[in-house]
Design a protein around this motif. Structure first.
Motif, mmCIF file in Angstrom:
data_model
loop_
_atom_site.group_PDB
_atom_site.id
_atom_site.type_symbol
_atom_site.label_atom_id
_atom_site.label_comp_id
_atom_site.label_asym_id
_atom_site.label_seq_id
_atom_site.Cartn_x
_atom_site.Cartn_y
_atom_site.Cartn_z
ATOM 1 N N MET A 91 0.850 -1.182 0.000
ATOM 2 C CA MET A 91 0.000 0.000 0.000
ATOM 3 C C MET A 91 0.883 1.228 0.000
ATOM 4 N N THR A 92 0.523 2.201 -0.819
ATOM 5 C CA THR A 92 1.212 3.494 -0.806
ATOM 6 C C THR A 92 0.187 4.585 -0.533
ATOM 7 N N VAL A 93 0.706 5.737 -0.146
ATOM 8 C CA VAL A 93 -0.137 6.903 0.111
ATOM 9 C C VAL A 93 0.405 8.055 -0.720
ATOM 10 N N HIS A 114 -4.941 6.562 -0.434
ATOM 11 C CA HIS A 114 -4.272 5.262 -0.350
ATOM 12 C C HIS A 114 -4.468 4.444 -1.622
ATOM 13 N N THR A 115 -3.507 3.572 -1.875
ATOM 14 C CA THR A 115 -3.508 2.750 -3.084
ATOM 15 C C THR A 115 -3.364 1.277 -2.735
ATOM 16 N N ILE A 116 -4.217 0.468 -3.321
ATOM 17 C CA ILE A 116 -4.056 -0.982 -3.282
ATOM 18 C C ILE A 116 -3.065 -1.333 -4.386
ATOM 19 N N GLU A 117 -2.078 -2.159 -4.065
ATOM 20 C CA GLU A 117 -1.095 -2.581 -5.057
ATOM 21 C C GLU A 117 -0.998 -4.100 -5.050
ATOM 22 N N VAL A 118 -1.125 -4.690 -6.235
ATOM 23 C CA VAL A 118 -1.028 -6.139 -6.369
ATOM 24 C C VAL A 118 -0.057 -6.431 -7.513
ATOM 25 N N ASP A 119 0.838 -7.374 -7.280
ATOM 26 C CA ASP A 119 1.871 -7.765 -8.236
ATOM 27 C C ASP A 119 1.695 -9.254 -8.505
ATOM 28 N N GLU A 120 1.437 -9.607 -9.756
ATOM 29 C CA GLU A 120 1.146 -11.004 -10.096
ATOM 30 C C GLU A 120 1.907 -11.389 -11.359
#
Length: 141
Positions: free
Chosen positions: A1-3, A8-14
């Motif tokens: 998560m970043t701000v 705020h940001t949801i971050e997903v790496d796949e």
């Protein structure tokens, strides 16, 4: 998560073992999108307004704001009190693709947006991206 800017940001790496062109097609083809994500009237054109049927959470209104074929797709995401932005980034990696998802714009000081953030953070990770991976695997058979 970043701000960023208090949001705020949801971050997903796949990592997906499929070429970027194949992953891209699953992201922009409305028929495929409906199979692994949601019913929609998406078109890959900047400025196109479209909707996603988010079932019990109602209709999400979106607008395509950026497209770089096989590299980036960004659209707004408006549903109730949410006015956020979803970004899909595709990065070729070997014979596959690293898919980076960002969902930005949540005000965690607002209880409704906090619940949405918590639910969507889990949903992107446990439902949406695994659904995309299953969809792509089915296409190989």
């Amino acid at each position: 998560m970043t701000v960023t800017g208090g949001r705020h940001t949801i971050e997903v790496d796949e990592f997906l073992p499929h070429p970027a062109a194949r992953v891209w097609e699953a992201l922009i083809n409305p028929t495929e999108l409906a199979q692994w994500f949601m019913a929609n009237d998406f078109r890959p054109k900047i400025g196109h307004d479209f909707t996603l049927d988010t079932a019990r959470w109602g209709t999400t209104h979106c607008t395509v704001v950026a497209i770089e074929p096989e590299r980036l797709l960004r659209y707004t995401w408006r549903n109730g009190p949410l006015d956020t932005v979803v970004t899909w980034k595709l990065v070729p990696e070997g014979s596959g693709t690293r898919l980076l998802l960002e969902h930005h714009g949540f005000d965690l000081g607002d209880p409704v947006q906090r619940r949405a953030f918590d639910g969507m953070n889990g949903g992107w990770r446990s439902l949406v991206l695994p659904g995309l991976a299953r969809h792509l695997r089915r296409g190989e058979a």
